[in-house]
Design an enzyme around this catalytic site. Structure first.
Site, PDB file in Angstrom:
ATOM      1  N   ARG A  37       9.551  -2.308  -0.037  1.00 43.28           N
ATOM      2  CA  ARG A  37       9.903  -1.307   0.961  1.00 43.28           C
ATOM      3  C   ARG A  37      11.328  -0.813   0.783  1.00 43.28           C
ATOM      4  O   ARG A  37      11.788   0.081   1.470  1.00 43.28           O
ATOM      5  CB  ARG A  37       9.706  -1.857   2.376  1.00 43.28           C
ATOM      6  CG  ARG A  37       8.340  -2.440   2.541  1.00 43.28           C
ATOM      7  CD  ARG A  37       7.757  -2.281   3.921  1.00 43.28           C
ATOM      8  NE  ARG A  37       6.331  -2.534   3.885  1.00 43.28           N
ATOM      9  CZ  ARG A  37       5.411  -1.570   3.805  1.00 43.28           C
ATOM     10  NH1 ARG A  37       5.754  -0.305   3.782  1.00 43.28           N
ATOM     11  NH2 ARG A  37       4.137  -1.881   3.755  1.00 43.28           N
ATOM     12  N   HIS A  67       3.787  -2.744  -9.840  1.00 48.32           N
ATOM     13  CA  HIS A  67       3.598  -1.792  -8.736  1.00 48.32           C
ATOM     14  C   HIS A  67       4.951  -1.223  -8.324  1.00 48.32           C
ATOM     15  O   HIS A  67       5.873  -1.974  -8.020  1.00 48.32           O
ATOM     16  CB  HIS A  67       2.923  -2.499  -7.557  1.00 48.32           C
ATOM     17  CG  HIS A  67       2.262  -1.564  -6.589  1.00 48.32           C
ATOM     18  ND1 HIS A  67       2.919  -0.493  -6.020  1.00 48.32           N
ATOM     19  CD2 HIS A  67       1.004  -1.520  -6.090  1.00 48.32           C
ATOM     20  CE1 HIS A  67       2.082   0.147  -5.214  1.00 48.32           C
ATOM     21  NE2 HIS A  67       0.901  -0.440  -5.248  1.00 48.32           N
ATOM     22  N   TYR A  70       6.683   1.239  -2.422  1.00 47.76           N
ATOM     23  CA  TYR A  70       5.981   2.168  -1.528  1.00 47.76           C
ATOM     24  C   TYR A  70       6.889   3.313  -1.081  1.00 47.76           C
ATOM     25  O   TYR A  70       6.422   4.397  -0.752  1.00 47.76           O
ATOM     26  CB  TYR A  70       5.505   1.443  -0.251  1.00 47.76           C
ATOM     27  CG  TYR A  70       4.476   0.372  -0.480  1.00 47.76           C
ATOM     28  CD1 TYR A  70       3.408   0.596  -1.334  1.00 47.76           C
ATOM     29  CD2 TYR A  70       4.570  -0.847   0.172  1.00 47.76           C
ATOM     30  CE1 TYR A  70       2.453  -0.383  -1.530  1.00 47.76           C
ATOM     31  CE2 TYR A  70       3.616  -1.831  -0.017  1.00 47.76           C
ATOM     32  CZ  TYR A  70       2.566  -1.598  -0.865  1.00 47.76           C
ATOM     33  OH  TYR A  70       1.622  -2.571  -1.049  1.00 47.76           O
ATOM     34  N   HIS A 107       1.991   4.813  -6.171  1.00 50.62           N
ATOM     35  CA  HIS A 107       1.330   5.780  -5.292  1.00 50.62           C
ATOM     36  C   HIS A 107       1.911   7.154  -5.621  1.00 50.62           C
ATOM     37  O   HIS A 107       3.135   7.316  -5.568  1.00 50.62           O
ATOM     38  CB  HIS A 107       1.593   5.430  -3.823  1.00 50.62           C
ATOM     39  CG  HIS A 107       1.056   4.089  -3.429  1.00 50.62           C
ATOM     40  ND1 HIS A 107       1.187   3.573  -2.165  1.00 50.62           N
ATOM     41  CD2 HIS A 107       0.352   3.155  -4.144  1.00 50.62           C
ATOM     42  CE1 HIS A 107       0.603   2.382  -2.109  1.00 50.62           C
ATOM     43  NE2 HIS A 107       0.098   2.108  -3.302  1.00 50.62           N
ATOM     44  N   GLU A 142      -2.337   5.674  -8.660  1.00 48.69           N
ATOM     45  CA  GLU A 142      -3.303   4.941  -7.836  1.00 48.69           C
ATOM     46  C   GLU A 142      -4.158   5.915  -7.033  1.00 48.69           C
ATOM     47  O   GLU A 142      -3.653   6.891  -6.468  1.00 48.69           O
ATOM     48  CB  GLU A 142      -2.567   3.963  -6.913  1.00 48.69           C
ATOM     49  CG  GLU A 142      -3.522   3.111  -6.084  1.00 48.69           C
ATOM     50  CD  GLU A 142      -2.864   1.890  -5.468  1.00 48.69           C
ATOM     51  OE1 GLU A 142      -1.722   1.551  -5.853  1.00 48.69           O
ATOM     52  OE2 GLU A 142      -3.504   1.274  -4.603  1.00 48.69           O
ATOM     53  N   ASP A 175      -8.367   1.804  -6.671  1.00 44.36           N
ATOM     54  CA  ASP A 175      -8.290   0.831  -5.576  1.00 44.36           C
ATOM     55  C   ASP A 175      -9.582   0.943  -4.764  1.00 44.36           C
ATOM     56  O   ASP A 175      -9.878   2.011  -4.208  1.00 44.36           O
ATOM     57  CB  ASP A 175      -7.048   1.139  -4.726  1.00 44.36           C
ATOM     58  CG  ASP A 175      -6.817   0.116  -3.619  1.00 44.36           C
ATOM     59  OD1 ASP A 175      -7.779  -0.195  -2.895  1.00 44.36           O
ATOM     60  OD2 ASP A 175      -5.671  -0.344  -3.482  1.00 44.36           O
ATOM     61  N   HIS A 178      -9.196   1.978  -1.117  1.00 43.27           N
ATOM     62  CA  HIS A 178      -8.731   3.360  -0.981  1.00 43.27           C
ATOM     63  C   HIS A 178      -9.845   4.371  -1.260  1.00 43.27           C
ATOM     64  O   HIS A 178     -10.010   5.332  -0.508  1.00 43.27           O
ATOM     65  CB  HIS A 178      -7.560   3.627  -1.932  1.00 43.27           C
ATOM     66  CG  HIS A 178      -6.337   2.814  -1.623  1.00 43.27           C
ATOM     67  ND1 HIS A 178      -5.188   2.892  -2.371  1.00 43.27           N
ATOM     68  CD2 HIS A 178      -6.086   1.912  -0.645  1.00 43.27           C
ATOM     69  CE1 HIS A 178      -4.285   2.066  -1.869  1.00 43.27           C
ATOM     70  NE2 HIS A 178      -4.802   1.450  -0.829  1.00 43.27           N
ATOM     71  N   HIS A 210      -7.644  -2.217  -8.377  1.00 48.79           N
ATOM     72  CA  HIS A 210      -7.175  -3.019  -7.243  1.00 48.79           C
ATOM     73  C   HIS A 210      -8.418  -3.395  -6.449  1.00 48.79           C
ATOM     74  O   HIS A 210      -9.139  -2.506  -5.980  1.00 48.79           O
ATOM     75  CB  HIS A 210      -6.235  -2.198  -6.340  1.00 48.79           C
ATOM     76  CG  HIS A 210      -4.857  -2.031  -6.897  1.00 48.79           C
ATOM     77  ND1 HIS A 210      -3.926  -1.189  -6.330  1.00 48.79           N
ATOM     78  CD2 HIS A 210      -4.244  -2.631  -7.950  1.00 48.79           C
ATOM     79  CE1 HIS A 210      -2.800  -1.261  -7.024  1.00 48.79           C
ATOM     80  NE2 HIS A 210      -2.970  -2.118  -8.010  1.00 48.79           N
ATOM     81  N   ASP A 223      -6.904   3.028   4.961  1.00 49.49           N
ATOM     82  CA  ASP A 223      -6.146   2.132   4.083  1.00 49.49           C
ATOM     83  C   ASP A 223      -5.660   0.858   4.769  1.00 49.49           C
ATOM     84  O   ASP A 223      -4.460   0.650   4.934  1.00 49.49           O
ATOM     85  CB  ASP A 223      -4.961   2.876   3.443  1.00 49.49           C
ATOM     86  CG  ASP A 223      -4.235   2.029   2.396  1.00 49.49           C
ATOM     87  OD1 ASP A 223      -4.689   0.909   2.093  1.00 49.49           O
ATOM     88  OD2 ASP A 223      -3.213   2.518   1.878  1.00 49.49           O
ATOM     89  N   HIS A 225      -6.440  -3.165   4.091  1.00 50.85           N
ATOM     90  CA  HIS A 225      -7.158  -4.064   3.192  1.00 50.85           C
ATOM     91  C   HIS A 225      -7.728  -5.262   3.950  1.00 50.85           C
ATOM     92  O   HIS A 225      -7.148  -5.718   4.922  1.00 50.85           O
ATOM     93  CB  HIS A 225      -6.227  -4.585   2.094  1.00 50.85           C
ATOM     94  CG  HIS A 225      -5.601  -3.493   1.276  1.00 50.85           C
ATOM     95  ND1 HIS A 225      -4.764  -3.753   0.217  1.00 50.85           N
ATOM     96  CD2 HIS A 225      -5.696  -2.148   1.354  1.00 50.85           C
ATOM     97  CE1 HIS A 225      -4.364  -2.606  -0.320  1.00 50.85           C
ATOM     98  NE2 HIS A 225      -4.908  -1.625   0.350  1.00 50.85           N
ATOM     99  N   GLU A 255      -5.287  -7.369  -3.702  1.00 51.89           N
ATOM    100  CA  GLU A 255      -4.197  -7.032  -2.765  1.00 51.89           C
ATOM    101  C   GLU A 255      -4.672  -7.316  -1.349  1.00 51.89           C
ATOM    102  O   GLU A 255      -4.417  -6.559  -0.419  1.00 51.89           O
ATOM    103  CB  GLU A 255      -3.845  -5.548  -2.878  1.00 51.89           C
ATOM    104  CG  GLU A 255      -3.395  -5.116  -4.246  1.00 51.89           C
ATOM    105  CD  GLU A 255      -3.115  -3.621  -4.296  1.00 51.89           C
ATOM    106  OE1 GLU A 255      -4.012  -2.829  -3.943  1.00 51.89           O
ATOM    107  OE2 GLU A 255      -1.997  -3.263  -4.672  1.00 51.89           O
TER     108      GLU A 255
HETATM  109 ZN    ZN Z   1      -3.802   0.169   0.200  1.00 51.25          ZN
HETATM  110 FE    FE Z   2      -3.747  -0.688  -4.149  1.00 53.31          FE
HETATM  111 FE    FE Z   3      -0.802   0.421  -4.104  1.00 51.18          FE
END
Ligand code: ZN
Ligand code: FE
Ligand code: FE
Length: 275
Positions: A37, A67, A70, A107, A142, A175, A178, A210, A223, A225, A255
């Site tokens: 983050r 990754h 975000y 992303h 992604e 993913d 997603h 993912h 979104d 998980h 994830e």
């Molecule tokens: Zn996600």
């Molecule tokens: Fe993902």
């Molecule tokens: Fe991701």
């Protein structure tokens, strides 16, 4: 050989992370290139990276799937913030060169009201700049749930980015949570979704997965998980994935909201599903 793993911390170095992965039966893993983050990155340790590459080769690991943060939004509206995001991407790819031949997933971004076309062109500009030095890394866009102004909820948008960048070093990470939340019915028609992916993007661009179940219903654009088998996708989808001729050789990253031992159980479950 199924390549399965999860997100792991690399705060004690990559060699340590490889050992952790092995202790839970993983033979790939994902890691955040910096605070997920925030934007702080640890100084790279070339010796640790080199030793980790040797250990992974000995243990027949599949490619890693790093990754991006975000917070890195390559199509944010303010020019200065967009420039900063691009610098983060450039620095991440430079650091991936210490682990050559692996993947860097991120992303694509949120256009925050600028419109999809403008957003896509800004993402392409950033990627062209970041890929220009020719680092030994493939970047993976992604597939997103299409939450808010997120780009990448439709295969067409990912295709526009791939074509706009015009580099062979751009692929896709699919993913499962997603795409399901985004309105692709992988539960009832996995083959149909993959055929659509092939028609629009080309399955040769699909490089990683993912694996997440979803807390929300089909097409919800949410979104969130869930543990494999505990959500709206169900265990059957993951059994289809690990046995699918197009998917079974790709690195599969969990994830799910789990602990490290819990990831070990999910990885064992996936391996047990292989027919
Ligand atoms: Zn996600
Ligand atoms: Fe993902
Ligand atoms: Fe991701």
């Amino acid at each position: 050989m199924l390549y399965a793993g999860c997100h792991l911390s690399v705060s004690n170095g990559f060699v340590d992370t490889v050992r952790t992965a092995q202790s839970i039966g993983a033979n790939t893993f994902a890691f955040f290139t910096r605070n997920p983050r925030g934007s702080k990155a640890k100084k790279e340790d070339p010796v640790d990276c080199q030793n980790a590459m040797v250990a992974m080769k000995e243990a027949s690991f599949g490619p890693l799937v790093a990754h991006g943060a975000y917070t890195m939004n390559l199509c944010t509206a303010e020019a200065g913030a967009r420039e900063f995001a691009c610098e983060v991407l450039c620095d991440d790819l430079r650091r991936m060169a210490y682990l050559p031949g692996n993947y860097y997933n991120f992303h694509p971004g949120s256009h925050v009201g600028q419109g999809t076309e403008t957003g896509i062109s800004q993402i392409c500009d950033a990627l062209k700049k970041a890929l220009a030095p020719g680092y030994p890394v493939t970047v993976l866009l992604e597939t997103m749930a299409g939450k808010g102004s997120e780009i990448g909820g439709r295969f067409e948008e990912l295709k526009m980015i791939i074509d706009g960048v015009g580099s062979n070093d751009v692929g896709v990470c699919l993913d499962t949570c997603h795409v399901h939340d985004g309105g692709y019915d992988i539960v009832n028609d996995l083959n149909g979704v993959l055929m659509e992916f092939d028609r629009i993007i080309g399955l040769d661009k699909l490089k990683a997965l993912h694996l997440n179940d979803s807390k929300n219903p089909f097409g919800s654009h949410k979104d969130r998980h869930e543990l494999l088998g505990n959500g709206n996708l169900g265990a059957g989808l993951f059994e289809n994935v690990v046995n699918h001729p197009v998917l079974s050789k790709l690195p599969m990253i969990l994830e799910t909201p789990n602990t490290i031992p819990g990831y070990g159980e999910e990885i064992a479950m996936l391996r047990g599903m292989v027919r």
